[in-house]
Design a protein around this motif. Structure first.
Motif, short mmCIF file in Angstrom:
data_model
loop_
_atom_site.label_atom_id
_atom_site.label_comp_id
_atom_site.label_asym_id
_atom_site.label_seq_id
_atom_site.Cartn_x
_atom_site.Cartn_y
_atom_site.Cartn_z
N ARG A 180 0.82 -1.21 0.00
CA ARG A 180 0.00 0.00 0.00
C ARG A 180 0.86 1.26 0.00
O ARG A 180 0.51 2.26 -0.63
CB ARG A 180 -0.92 0.01 1.22
N ARG A 181 1.99 1.22 0.69
CA ARG A 181 2.86 2.40 0.79
C ARG A 181 3.73 2.57 -0.46
O ARG A 181 4.43 3.57 -0.57
CB ARG A 181 3.74 2.28 2.04
N ARG A 182 3.71 1.61 -1.36
CA ARG A 182 4.52 1.67 -2.57
C ARG A 182 3.67 1.69 -3.82
O ARG A 182 4.14 1.33 -4.91
CB ARG A 182 5.47 0.47 -2.62
N ARG A 183 2.43 2.10 -3.70
CA ARG A 183 1.57 2.17 -4.88
C ARG A 183 2.10 3.21 -5.86
O ARG A 183 2.54 4.27 -5.46
CB ARG A 183 0.14 2.53 -4.47
N GLY A 184 2.02 2.86 -7.12
CA GLY A 184 2.55 3.74 -8.14
C GLY A 184 3.58 3.00 -8.99
O GLY A 184 3.46 1.78 -9.21
N PRO A 185 4.59 3.70 -9.50
CA PRO A 185 5.58 3.04 -10.37
C PRO A 185 6.30 1.88 -9.70
O PRO A 185 6.59 0.88 -10.36
CB PRO A 185 6.55 4.18 -10.70
N VAL A 186 6.58 2.00 -8.40
CA VAL A 186 7.28 0.92 -7.71
C VAL A 186 6.41 -0.34 -7.66
O VAL A 186 6.87 -1.46 -7.95
CB VAL A 186 7.70 1.35 -6.30
N GLY A 187 5.16 -0.18 -7.29
CA GLY A 187 4.27 -1.33 -7.25
C GLY A 187 4.04 -1.94 -8.62
O GLY A 187 3.99 -3.16 -8.76
N LEU A 188 3.90 -1.10 -9.64
CA LEU A 188 3.71 -1.61 -11.00
C LEU A 188 4.94 -2.38 -11.47
O LEU A 188 4.82 -3.46 -12.06
CB LEU A 188 3.42 -0.44 -11.94
N LEU A 189 6.12 -1.84 -11.19
CA LEU A 189 7.35 -2.53 -11.59
C LEU A 189 7.50 -3.86 -10.88
O LEU A 189 7.91 -4.86 -11.48
CB LEU A 189 8.55 -1.62 -11.30
N ALA A 190 7.16 -3.89 -9.60
CA ALA A 190 7.26 -5.14 -8.84
C ALA A 190 6.30 -6.19 -9.40
O ALA A 190 6.67 -7.37 -9.53
CB ALA A 190 6.96 -4.88 -7.37
N ALA A 191 5.08 -5.78 -9.75
CA ALA A 191 4.11 -6.73 -10.27
C ALA A 191 4.52 -7.27 -11.63
O ALA A 191 4.46 -8.48 -11.89
CB ALA A 191 2.73 -6.07 -10.36
N VAL A 192 4.98 -6.39 -12.53
CA VAL A 192 5.33 -6.81 -13.88
C VAL A 192 6.58 -7.69 -13.88
O VAL A 192 6.61 -8.76 -14.49
CB VAL A 192 5.51 -5.58 -14.78
N LEU A 193 7.63 -7.25 -13.18
CA LEU A 193 8.85 -8.04 -13.14
C LEU A 193 8.64 -9.37 -12.42
O LEU A 193 9.18 -10.41 -12.83
CB LEU A 193 9.97 -7.24 -12.46
N GLY A 194 7.86 -9.34 -11.34
CA GLY A 194 7.59 -10.59 -10.63
C GLY A 194 6.85 -11.60 -11.48
O GLY A 194 7.20 -12.79 -11.51
N ALA A 195 5.83 -11.14 -12.21
CA ALA A 195 5.10 -12.03 -13.10
C ALA A 195 5.97 -12.50 -14.26
O ALA A 195 5.86 -13.64 -14.73
CB ALA A 195 3.85 -11.33 -13.62
N LEU A 196 6.86 -11.62 -14.73
CA LEU A 196 7.75 -11.99 -15.83
C LEU A 196 8.75 -13.06 -15.42
O LEU A 196 9.12 -13.91 -16.24
CB LEU A 196 8.49 -10.74 -16.32
N VAL A 197 9.19 -13.05 -14.18
CA VAL A 197 10.12 -14.06 -13.69
C VAL A 197 9.38 -15.35 -13.32
O VAL A 197 9.89 -16.46 -13.52
CB VAL A 197 10.89 -13.52 -12.47
N ALA A 198 8.16 -15.23 -12.81
CA ALA A 198 7.41 -16.41 -12.38
C ALA A 198 7.01 -17.29 -13.57
O ALA A 198 6.89 -18.51 -13.41
CB ALA A 198 6.17 -15.99 -11.59
N ALA A 199 6.79 -16.69 -14.73
CA ALA A 199 6.33 -17.47 -15.89
C ALA A 199 7.35 -18.52 -16.33
O ALA A 199 7.00 -19.70 -16.50
CB ALA A 199 5.97 -16.52 -17.04
#
Length: 220
Positions: free
Chosen positions: A89-108
């Motif tokens: 919640r405290r990192r909403r914005g570019p940091v949260g978006l980057l974490a979600a995209v990179l995390g999903a990209l590595v998990a695949a």
């Protein structure tokens, strides 16, 4: 102006947040791969002198394996973005978006490698020892996705391995667009925080103006 000595550490905290989320999501790629292996059908093959061939001229199982991975990967990306929106919640914005995209990209790729190895040892053993004409099955694998190596050191996913990251980016963007808070973070409750120090006395209240019909006091 009050100096904050922790301000230079904020970029480091953002990087640590992204790396922690990527590692956690990479671990979640393991159960995703196990689920894909359980749902995707194996492909019947026949052993020949040249190797294994499809038992059917145009098997549907490889297409089903790609389809299951695409659906599960897209759902995984949507879930990742939705979860990180509330967890970070405290990192909403570019940091949260980057974490979600990179995390999903590595998990695949992790899910792909875990899922395709379920039953692969048995398939390799039968391929090497089975006599010609014996029928067995090949475990699920991807034909519409994979990993390319740039300069031999940098893995670059392509195909349906990109769907989890795509789903995460779309969901996180939608959550940010529909957020009721301009800064994406919930505004603090003014009743819970006070900007006045406890040791600082409150300024005296200004006297109220006299009423219009009040009698003027006698002058001596």
């Amino acid at each position: 102006m009050e100096l904050r000595f922790d301000e230079p550490r904020r970029p480091l905290r953002a990087v640590a947040t992204v790396l922690g989320a990527v590692l956690a999501l990479a671990v979640l790629g393991i159960p995703l791969g196990l689920l894909w292996a359980a749902l995707a059908p194996d492909t019947p093959v026949l052993k020949t002198a040249e190797g294994a061939i499809y038992a059917e001229p145009q098997p549907e199982q490889p297409i089903a394996a790609d389809g299951w991975f695409s659906l599960l990967g897209l759902a995984f990306g949507l879930f990742v973005a939705f979860a990180l929106w509330f967890v970070l919640r405290r990192r909403r914005g570019p940091v949260g978006l980057l974490a979600a995209v990179l995390g999903a990209l590595v998990a695949a790729p992790v899910a792909w490698q875990v899922g395709r190895r379920i039953g692969l040892a048995t398939f390799d053993r039968l391929l090497a020892t089975a006599p010609a004409g014996q029928a067995f099955s090949k475990p699920a694998d991807l034909r519409a996705g994979g990993v390319d190596w740039v300069l031999g050191v940098l893995p670059v996913p392509h195909g349906n391995l990109l769907l989890p990251a795509f789903g995460a980016a779309v969901m996180y963007t939608l959550l940010a667009g529909w957020s009721r808070w301009p800064g994406l973070r919930p505004e603090p409750d003014p009743t819970e925080f006070s900007w006045v120090s406890a040791g600082t006395p409150a300024p005296p209240a200004a006297p109220e103006p006299p009423a219009p019909d009040a009698t003027e006091p006698p002058r001596g």
